[in-house]
Design an enzyme around this catalytic site. Structure first.
Site, mmCIF file in Angstrom:
data_model
loop_
_atom_site.group_PDB
_atom_site.id
_atom_site.type_symbol
_atom_site.label_atom_id
_atom_site.label_comp_id
_atom_site.label_asym_id
_atom_site.label_seq_id
_atom_site.Cartn_x
_atom_site.Cartn_y
_atom_site.Cartn_z
ATOM 1 N N ASP A 97 0.861 -1.182 0.000
ATOM 2 C CA ASP A 97 0.000 0.000 0.000
ATOM 3 C C ASP A 97 0.898 1.233 0.000
ATOM 4 O O ASP A 97 1.719 1.416 0.900
ATOM 5 C CB ASP A 97 -0.898 -0.003 1.238
ATOM 6 C CG ASP A 97 -1.937 1.109 1.178
ATOM 7 O OD1 ASP A 97 -1.553 2.264 1.446
ATOM 8 O OD2 ASP A 97 -3.107 0.827 0.896
ATOM 9 N N ASN A 105 -2.464 12.895 -5.192
ATOM 10 C CA ASN A 105 -3.567 13.396 -6.013
ATOM 11 C C ASN A 105 -4.019 14.777 -5.543
ATOM 12 O O ASN A 105 -4.239 15.692 -6.356
ATOM 13 C CB ASN A 105 -4.753 12.426 -5.952
ATOM 14 C CG ASN A 105 -4.531 11.180 -6.782
ATOM 15 O OD1 ASN A 105 -3.890 11.217 -7.826
ATOM 16 N ND2 ASN A 105 -5.058 10.060 -6.315
ATOM 17 N N HIS A 110 -4.123 14.464 -10.317
ATOM 18 C CA HIS A 110 -4.276 13.039 -10.622
ATOM 19 C C HIS A 110 -3.239 12.540 -11.619
ATOM 20 O O HIS A 110 -2.904 11.346 -11.623
ATOM 21 C CB HIS A 110 -5.688 12.762 -11.142
ATOM 22 C CG HIS A 110 -6.722 12.837 -10.062
ATOM 23 N ND1 HIS A 110 -6.992 11.790 -9.212
ATOM 24 C CD2 HIS A 110 -7.534 13.851 -9.665
ATOM 25 C CE1 HIS A 110 -7.924 12.139 -8.350
ATOM 26 N NE2 HIS A 110 -8.280 13.387 -8.597
ATOM 27 N N ASP A 114 -1.255 9.192 -11.000
ATOM 28 C CA ASP A 114 -1.140 8.091 -11.967
ATOM 29 C C ASP A 114 0.323 7.760 -12.245
ATOM 30 O O ASP A 114 0.683 6.589 -12.408
ATOM 31 C CB ASP A 114 -1.834 8.474 -13.279
ATOM 32 C CG ASP A 114 -3.355 8.461 -13.163
ATOM 33 O OD1 ASP A 114 -3.863 7.974 -12.136
ATOM 34 O OD2 ASP A 114 -4.010 8.944 -14.099
ATOM 35 N N GLU A 140 -4.427 2.154 -4.627
ATOM 36 C CA GLU A 140 -2.970 2.175 -4.457
ATOM 37 C C GLU A 140 -2.443 0.890 -3.838
ATOM 38 O O GLU A 140 -1.306 0.810 -3.375
ATOM 39 C CB GLU A 140 -2.547 3.369 -3.594
ATOM 40 C CG GLU A 140 -2.984 3.294 -2.141
ATOM 41 C CD GLU A 140 -4.377 3.848 -1.883
ATOM 42 O OE1 GLU A 140 -4.639 4.229 -0.725
ATOM 43 O OE2 GLU A 140 -5.194 3.908 -2.823
#
Length: 221
Positions: A97, A105, A110, A114, A140
């Site tokens: 994680d 973000n 974003h 990404d 994630e």
């Protein structure tokens, strides 16, 4: 008789041409048939490739190119069915994680988020061989599923990847770290839900104990 005598020289003159014409006709039919078969083979190959591509797309996460949850269920079923392998090896489940992922973000957009996910997946793949199966679990969270001889080897792989992420530049604006949880398949009485819950509990401890670390399922402590 005279007519037959007159016909025979003509017949013998014509017969070679008739034979040649018949051979040409047969060869042309064979050639046409071969072309049709080749065309059908090419079309079949294209259809097979399209079907394979469609299957791969349905099993792959578009952003990270990892396998997705649907593929995970298939692979896990196959791996837990390998009774002979499981007599000598464990089936390890490692969950990653990305720490504070939401902030990437929120703070940088974003597109940056990404980028972190995509680069993270790339770093993980560099540390895996073909025997290890890599999935995007969701958001994630990512998962590796593989056979190993003992829990120490699974922990070593998970920690190796954790350190690789810590030392890589996944984001130009902020360091990226990852927390890791590890669980193991306990046999035919085990379930996917329980396997995940044990890894998730180990992951939760990693996060609550400072993040950027690895913890094993409690049953293996």
């Amino acid at each position: 008789i005279n007519n037959m005598a007159n016909f025979l020289p003509f017949y013998f003159r014509f017969e070679p041409f008739a034979i040649l014409f018949s051979l040409y006709f047969i060869l042309q039919l064979l050639h046409d048939q071969l072309l049709k078969e080749q065309d059908l083979a090419v079309k079949a190959s294209r259809l097979k490739k399209k079907a394979a591509d469609a299957t791969r797309r349905s099993e792959t996460d578009a952003l990270t190119q990892c396998w997705n949850r649907a593929k995970f269920d298939v692979v896990l079923q196959e791996m837990t069915s390998s009774v002979e392998v499981l007599k000598t090896q464990k089936l390890a489940f490692i969950i990653f994680d990305i720490d504070h992922y939401k902030s990437f973000n929120d703070d940088f957009g974003h597109k940056m988020g990404d980028q972190v996910l995509s680069r993270f997946a790339g770093i993980v793949r560099l540390n895996l061989d073909e025997s290890k199966h890599f999935f995007r679990w969701g958001g994630e969270e990512f998962v590796i599923l593989f056979y190993c001889r003992d829990m120490l080897r699974a922990a070593q792989l998970g920690d190796k990847i954790r350190k690789a992420i810590e030392n890589a530049e996944l984001c130009e604006k902020r360091a990226v770290t990852v927390s890791v949880g590890v669980s193991f398949w306990h046999g035919t009485g085990d379930t996917i839900k329980e396997l995940f819950e044990r890894a998730d509990a180990a992951l939760y401890r990693a996060k609550s104990e400072g993040r950027n670390c690895l913890r094993l399922e409690e049953a293996e402590q």
